[in-house]
Design a protein around this motif. Structure first.
Motif, PDB file in Angstrom:
ATOM      1  N   TRP A  17       0.832  -1.207   0.000  1.00  0.00           N
ATOM      2  CA  TRP A  17       0.000   0.000   0.000  1.00  0.00           C
ATOM      3  C   TRP A  17       0.868   1.259   0.000  1.00  0.00           C
ATOM      4  O   TRP A  17       0.531   2.246  -0.646  1.00  0.00           O
ATOM      5  CB  TRP A  17      -0.944  -0.002   1.199  1.00  0.00           C
ATOM      6  N   TYR A  18       1.991   1.187   0.705  1.00  0.00           N
ATOM      7  CA  TYR A  18       2.913   2.334   0.736  1.00  0.00           C
ATOM      8  C   TYR A  18       3.480   2.600  -0.663  1.00  0.00           C
ATOM      9  O   TYR A  18       3.650   3.754  -1.066  1.00  0.00           O
ATOM     10  CB  TYR A  18       4.037   2.081   1.728  1.00  0.00           C
ATOM     11  N   LYS A  19       3.773   1.521  -1.398  1.00  0.00           N
ATOM     12  CA  LYS A  19       4.274   1.679  -2.775  1.00  0.00           C
ATOM     13  C   LYS A  19       3.218   2.323  -3.678  1.00  0.00           C
ATOM     14  O   LYS A  19       3.528   3.140  -4.543  1.00  0.00           O
ATOM     15  CB  LYS A  19       4.676   0.305  -3.354  1.00  0.00           C
ATOM     16  N   ILE A  20       1.952   1.939  -3.434  1.00  0.00           N
ATOM     17  CA  ILE A  20       0.850   2.490  -4.246  1.00  0.00           C
ATOM     18  C   ILE A  20       0.585   3.952  -3.875  1.00  0.00           C
ATOM     19  O   ILE A  20       0.363   4.796  -4.747  1.00  0.00           O
ATOM     20  CB  ILE A  20      -0.435   1.647  -4.046  1.00  0.00           C
ATOM     21  N   ASN A  21       0.620   4.250  -2.571  1.00  0.00           N
ATOM     22  CA  ASN A  21       0.266   5.598  -2.100  1.00  0.00           C
ATOM     23  C   ASN A  21       1.316   6.098  -1.099  1.00  0.00           C
ATOM     24  O   ASN A  21       1.035   6.247   0.097  1.00  0.00           O
ATOM     25  CB  ASN A  21      -1.126   5.560  -1.454  1.00  0.00           C
ATOM     26  N   PRO A  22       2.547   6.392  -1.569  1.00  0.00           N
ATOM     27  CA  PRO A  22       3.634   6.750  -0.642  1.00  0.00           C
ATOM     28  C   PRO A  22       3.454   8.108   0.046  1.00  0.00           C
ATOM     29  O   PRO A  22       4.034   8.359   1.092  1.00  0.00           O
ATOM     30  CB  PRO A  22       4.876   6.756  -1.545  1.00  0.00           C
ATOM     31  N   LYS A  23       2.654   8.987  -0.573  1.00  0.00           N
ATOM     32  CA  LYS A  23       2.527  10.346  -0.028  1.00  0.00           C
ATOM     33  C   LYS A  23       1.279  10.543   0.839  1.00  0.00           C
ATOM     34  O   LYS A  23       1.110  11.607   1.433  1.00  0.00           O
ATOM     35  CB  LYS A  23       2.480  11.365  -1.181  1.00  0.00           C
ATOM     36  N   GLY A  24       0.423   9.532   0.894  1.00  0.00           N
ATOM     37  CA  GLY A  24      -0.870   9.677   1.567  1.00  0.00           C
ATOM     38  C   GLY A  24      -0.763  10.130   3.012  1.00  0.00           C
ATOM     39  O   GLY A  24      -1.402  11.106   3.430  1.00  0.00           O
ATOM     40  N   GLN A  25       0.056   9.428   3.790  1.00  0.00           N
ATOM     41  CA  GLN A  25       0.211   9.742   5.210  1.00  0.00           C
ATOM     42  C   GLN A  25       0.775  11.148   5.413  1.00  0.00           C
ATOM     43  O   GLN A  25       0.262  11.940   6.207  1.00  0.00           O
ATOM     44  CB  GLN A  25       1.141   8.707   5.863  1.00  0.00           C
ATOM     45  N   THR A  26       1.830  11.476   4.654  1.00  0.00           N
ATOM     46  CA  THR A  26       2.475  12.788   4.778  1.00  0.00           C
ATOM     47  C   THR A  26       1.497  13.911   4.458  1.00  0.00           C
ATOM     48  O   THR A  26       1.397  14.897   5.202  1.00  0.00           O
ATOM     49  CB  THR A  26       3.685  12.874   3.811  1.00  0.00           C
ATOM     50  N   GLU A  27       0.775  13.760   3.348  1.00  0.00           N
ATOM     51  CA  GLU A  27      -0.162  14.802   2.923  1.00  0.00           C
ATOM     52  C   GLU A  27      -1.256  15.017   3.966  1.00  0.00           C
ATOM     53  O   GLU A  27      -1.602  16.156   4.286  1.00  0.00           O
ATOM     54  CB  GLU A  27      -0.802  14.417   1.581  1.00  0.00           C
ATOM     55  N   GLU A  28      -1.798  13.923   4.486  1.00  0.00           N
ATOM     56  CA  GLU A  28      -2.892  14.044   5.453  1.00  0.00           C
ATOM     57  C   GLU A  28      -2.446  14.791   6.714  1.00  0.00           C
ATOM     58  O   GLU A  28      -3.121  15.718   7.174  1.00  0.00           O
ATOM     59  CB  GLU A  28      -3.412  12.651   5.832  1.00  0.00           C
ATOM     60  N   ILE A  29      -1.312  14.385   7.280  1.00  0.00           N
ATOM     61  CA  ILE A  29      -0.842  15.019   8.526  1.00  0.00           C
ATOM     62  C   ILE A  29      -0.424  16.459   8.261  1.00  0.00           C
ATOM     63  O   ILE A  29      -0.708  17.359   9.057  1.00  0.00           O
ATOM     64  CB  ILE A  29       0.328  14.225   9.134  1.00  0.00           C
ATOM     65  N   LEU A  30       0.242  16.691   7.112  1.00  0.00           N
ATOM     66  CA  LEU A  30       0.708  18.043   6.789  1.00  0.00           C
ATOM     67  C   LEU A  30      -0.462  19.017   6.659  1.00  0.00           C
ATOM     68  O   LEU A  30      -0.463  20.095   7.277  1.00  0.00           O
ATOM     69  CB  LEU A  30       1.512  18.011   5.489  1.00  0.00           C
ATOM     70  N   TYR A  31      -1.467  18.640   5.873  1.00  0.00           N
ATOM     71  CA  TYR A  31      -2.595  19.557   5.660  1.00  0.00           C
ATOM     72  C   TYR A  31      -3.458  19.699   6.912  1.00  0.00           C
ATOM     73  O   TYR A  31      -4.036  20.758   7.157  1.00  0.00           O
ATOM     74  CB  TYR A  31      -3.420  19.115   4.451  1.00  0.00           C
ATOM     75  N   ASP A  32      -3.513  18.647   7.712  1.00  0.00           N
ATOM     76  CA  ASP A  32      -4.220  18.756   8.992  1.00  0.00           C
ATOM     77  C   ASP A  32      -3.492  19.734   9.923  1.00  0.00           C
ATOM     78  O   ASP A  32      -4.124  20.535  10.620  1.00  0.00           O
ATOM     79  CB  ASP A  32      -4.325  17.378   9.656  1.00  0.00           C
ATOM     80  N   THR A  33      -2.161  19.684   9.903  1.00  0.00           N
ATOM     81  CA  THR A  33      -1.348  20.604  10.716  1.00  0.00           C
ATOM     82  C   THR A  33      -1.550  22.046  10.258  1.00  0.00           C
ATOM     83  O   THR A  33      -1.647  22.962  11.080  1.00  0.00           O
ATOM     84  CB  THR A  33       0.152  20.225  10.630  1.00  0.00           C
ATOM     85  N   ILE A  34      -1.621  22.248   8.949  1.00  0.00           N
ATOM     86  CA  ILE A  34      -1.868  23.601   8.409  1.00  0.00           C
ATOM     87  C   ILE A  34      -3.227  24.111   8.894  1.00  0.00           C
ATOM     88  O   ILE A  34      -3.361  25.262   9.323  1.00  0.00           O
ATOM     89  CB  ILE A  34      -1.807  23.588   6.862  1.00  0.00           C
ATOM     90  N   GLY A  35      -4.244  23.237   8.847  1.00  0.00           N
ATOM     91  CA  GLY A  35      -5.584  23.620   9.302  1.00  0.00           C
ATOM     92  C   GLY A  35      -5.607  23.961  10.785  1.00  0.00           C
ATOM     93  O   GLY A  35      -6.234  24.945  11.206  1.00  0.00           O
ATOM     94  N   ARG A  36      -4.916  23.175  11.591  1.00  0.00           N
ATOM     95  CA  ARG A  36      -4.872  23.433  13.038  1.00  0.00           C
ATOM     96  C   ARG A  36      -4.109  24.719  13.343  1.00  0.00           C
ATOM     97  O   ARG A  36      -4.433  25.426  14.304  1.00  0.00           O
ATOM     98  CB  ARG A  36      -4.213  22.253  13.765  1.00  0.00           C
ATOM     99  N   THR A  37      -3.099  25.017  12.535  1.00  0.00           N
ATOM    100  CA  THR A  37      -2.369  26.282  12.706  1.00  0.00           C
ATOM    101  C   THR A  37      -3.311  27.451  12.454  1.00  0.00           C
ATOM    102  O   THR A  37      -3.264  28.465  13.158  1.00  0.00           O
ATOM    103  CB  THR A  37      -1.158  26.344  11.750  1.00  0.00           C
ATOM    104  N   GLY A  38      -4.196  27.295  11.457  1.00  0.00           N
ATOM    105  CA  GLY A  38      -5.211  28.319  11.198  1.00  0.00           C
ATOM    106  C   GLY A  38      -6.134  28.499  12.389  1.00  0.00           C
ATOM    107  O   GLY A  38      -6.462  29.630  12.783  1.00  0.00           O
ATOM    108  N   LYS A  39      -6.544  27.396  13.016  1.00  0.00           N
ATOM    109  CA  LYS A  39      -7.406  27.471  14.212  1.00  0.00           C
ATOM    110  C   LYS A  39      -6.687  28.199  15.342  1.00  0.00           C
ATOM    111  O   LYS A  39      -7.294  28.998  16.067  1.00  0.00           O
ATOM    112  CB  LYS A  39      -7.783  26.057  14.686  1.00  0.00           C
TER     113      LYS A  39
END
Length: 742
Positions: free
Chosen positions: A167-189
């Motif tokens: 699954w990591y080979k199929i979607n290597p960026k999934g985890q990084t993108e999710e946490i990164l954009y969630d962190t950006i959203g929380r910074t906005g809050k």
């Protein structure tokens, strides 16, 4: 009304799509595939027991598959596979004699729980081992030897690892993108909460508490992103994608620091905003717009074409500059003081805007690698490495250790649950044990919350299952519902425990509905077992060597004070020597934010303890708030001296920094009960020194002199540096008085 309905549907649809795209959902689907595949093959080929063993191994290794670097994930799953294999071998002998089973259960559960001494990932590996131990009571292989069964369980762990890597080979960026954009959203809050604090009429205590929690969450996410991004760079070398994300993380960390910075304390700010109330809204609107843009970036994800434009923010800044510039022409001492403060506050917001612009650029299609800005070796120093030496385990073999008491408490509670389940002839006694290991945690608040959520979730799930079973008698429908319920239950485990408990109950009931006709009895026993397990967990924490937060929180306060002290030292050294910002400076900043965040989390746990155990709660809260304010003041100094050409550090500056450091040293000695006779603080001397501290005096400024930008810049530095030093000294003195009274 129609608009409200459309908005509700739009928001719900967006949340549903986010849920389907989340790593929690994909991991739960992966787990179901890992479990169903060997089971289906085993049943269809006549090797059911082999399929069941591999299925168990895959399921038990699932908990250790958490966010983090791929390397740590692999090690975590491998250790889980090894542990569940050993535990399954031991568990194979639990059915020979009840007294032997009770003894093995107690000793094994205690030993497995102690693994949690090695940190969060280790606690999840420990949980895998406990699952394997408890579920050994549920399944006894008839056709396989115990060692064969254990080896197949280990093979199931490797099977899960293989799927995870695929699954990591199929979607290597999934985890990084999710946490990164969630962190950006929380910074906005976080920025929104900071903007609300400007208004004196706001509920500042409530806002501060929410800010403490948000800062803790952000600090935790920063650490996860550091691990993912920096270790990925270390293993795979240079990567444009990875490098850009590292630089985005740098902007987010600096935004967190800048968000806490104020040119003066809130009391002083209130005075100026009262005199010039129009600036309250101007600064709030500016910060709200930045917060909204951050949250919009978090929602659009990796879509550069939808990136918000700078125009709205540029207009806000222009309006503020015009207003502040006009205030600077007023020939009045109070107006000039307000002008200097507003100008410093505006410059902080400009630095925040610079970081936002840089982040937008990095998340767009431009090619940039972080090696152009950050040295690879320096990055590694920001990782928090876990010590896995045996001395950690030995250090925790003491009643002073929270993990030791939790392990002992869990082992005894499981033994009591085992006896109760067998004496009263429950249909499935292992459900009681399973409930205990799912609920019981090292702290009271989480154990209590999980007890309530688990009980309510099971009852609600039982009621829903009863209605469905009454209306539908089709095993194929049960199979589909069991599959869907199981996926949802796993995906909601970290986000909403009560909801997860509802779907776990549903999935178990539907599975039993396929296997046996008397489903209503299963539902009754499921609810009864959960009630007994939840009750034993709650009572076990109350009466078996409980760990109360007030016993540990002084250590957290000490660590936070020490980290702030080191950060102050680095800031003072940089102010004296100028030049480029050293790595030690950034490490001290990271440590200060991390320890202050840990202190907030510790206090949050304390508020969840019974009222009789919340000793000195108000004073502890005041200490937490003082530490946050101290860090805020340090951030203000840090940002100013990093981004402005400053004058030479005076002897007065050095003497005040020395006195603040001295105060913090006495705070730490008092907290650790190591203060010696003669070292006690002299509060009269402290108060006398505070009265003599220099401050920016707008009355002495020649307002009729020609407009001189250099002079104004010096006044800005003078106002900010002396104001922060006065505030830092006042905060350290208050901390000293407070700790002396504890």
């Amino acid at each position: 009304m129609l608009n409200k309905i459309q908005n509700f549907i739009s928001v719900s649809l967006k949340e549903l799509l986010q849920y389907f795209g989340s790593t929690n959902f994909s991991k739960s689907v992966l787990t179901v595939v890992a479990v169903i595949t060997p089971l289906s093959i085993g049943i269809s080929t006549g090797y059911t027991e082999i399929g069941v063993a591999i299925c168990f191994g895959a399921f038990w290794c699932n908990p250790s598959d958490v966010n983090g670097s791929q390397k740590h994930k692999i090690y975590g799953i491998l250790f889980s596979a090894a542990l569940v294999m050993v535990v399954s071998f031991i568990g194979g002998y639990l059915h020979y004699a009840t007294w032997l089973a009770l003894l093995i259960l107690g000793v094994a559960s205690f030993a497995i729980s102690l693994i949690s001494s090695y940190g969060f990932r280790a606690s999840l590996i420990s949980f895998s081992g406990l699952l394997a131990l408890v579920l050994s009571f549920a399944h006894t292989p008839d056709k396989l030897e115990i060692y064969e069964y254990a080896l197949l369980v280990g093979l199931g762990g490797l099977w899960y690892l293989a799927l995870s890597l695929l699954w990591y080979k199929i979607n290597p960026k999934g985890q990084t993108e999710e946490i990164l954009y969630d962190t950006i959203g929380r910074t906005g809050k976080l920025l929104k909460k900071r903007a609300q604090l400007i208004d004196e009429q706001s509920n500042r205590k409530k806002l501060q508490q929410r800010l403490f929690l948000l800062q803790s969450e952000l600090t935790e996410q920063h650490d996860t992103l550091r691990e993912i991004l920096i270790l990925s760079r270390k293993n795979s070398g240079r990567s444009t994608y990875n490098g850009k994300r590292v630089l985005v993380l740098v902007q987010l960390i600096e935004m967190l620091e800048t968000a806490g910075a104020n040119p003066v304390n809130y009391t002083k700010m209130d005075e100026q905003f009262k005199l010039y109330p129009e600036f309250t809204k101007l600064f709030q609107n500016l910060t709200f717009e930045m917060a909204n843009q951050l949250q919009l970036i978090s929602e659009i994800g990796n879509k550069p074409s939808k990136m918000p434009k700078h125009d709205a923010l540029t207009n806000h800044f222009e309006e503020l500059r015009i207003k502040i510039s006009a205030l600077g022409t007023v020939k009045d001492a109070k107006a000039y003081e307000a002008f200097i403060m507003f100008q410093n506050l505006l410059e902080y917001q400009e630095k925040q805007f610079d970081k936002l612009k840089r982040m937008k650029w990095l998340l767009s299609d431009y090619d940039v690698a972080s090696e152009e800005f950050i040295d690879k070796e320096i990055l590694k120093r920001f990782l928090i490495s876990q010590d896995y030496s045996p001395r950690i385990l030995l250090r925790n073999l003491s009643f002073r250790s929270t993990i030791f008491r939790h392990s002992l408490r869990l082992a005894v509670t499981l033994m009591i649950g085992f006896v109760v389940g067998n004496v009263f002839a429950f249909q499935n006694p292992y459900w009681i044990l399973l409930t205990i290991i799912l609920i019981m945690r090292p702290n009271y608040g989480l154990t209590k919350t999980r007890s309530k959520d688990r009980t309510m979730g099971t009852i609600i799930g039982g009621v829903i299952a009863t209605v469905i079973v009454y209306l539908v008698q089709d095993i194929y429908v049960y199979a589909v519902l069991a599959l869907i319920s199981f996926i949802v239950a796993l995906s909601m485990l970290q986000k909403n425990y009560k909801l997860s408990a509802i779907y776990v109950t549903l999935s178990i009931v539907f599975i039993y509905g396929i296997l046996q006709p008397d489903v209503m009895t299963v539902i009754q026993y499921r609810i009864l077992d959960t009630l007994v397990g939840a009750g034993l967990s709650y009572l076990g924490f109350l009466f078996l060597w409980p760990s109360w937060s007030f016993q540990e929180i002084q250590k957290d306060v000490t660590k936070s004070v020490e980290a702030n002290r080191m950060y102050l030292t680095e800031i003072a050294d940089f102010y004296r020597h100028k030049g480029s910002v050293p790595t030690s400076y950034r490490l001290a900043r990271k440590s200060a934010f991390l320890e202050t965040s840990n202190l907030s989390s510790a206090f949050q746990r304390m508020t969840q303890d019974p009222h009789s155990k919340q000793k000195n709660l108000n004073k502890i809260y005041e200490l937490v708030e003082l530490n946050h304010n101290f860090l805020s003041s340090l951030a203000s100094l840090s940002i100013y001296i990093q981004h402005h050409t400053t004058t030479e550090a005076s002897e007065r500056f050095n003497s005040i920094v020395f006195k603040i450091d001295e105060n913090l040293s006495l705070v730490m000695k008092t907290l650790s009960n190591s203060i010696s006779t003669g070292d006690e603080p002299n509060f009269e001397e402290v108060g006398s020194f505070e009265k003599q501290l220099p401050k920016f005096d707008s009355e002495n400024v020649n307002l009729n002199a020609e407009d001189n930008n250099a002079l104004k810049r010096n006044h800005q530095e003078e106002q900010l540096i002396w104001e922060q030093l006065r505030w830092l000294y006042s905060l350290s003195s208050t901390m000293m008085k407070l700790t002396s009274s504890l």
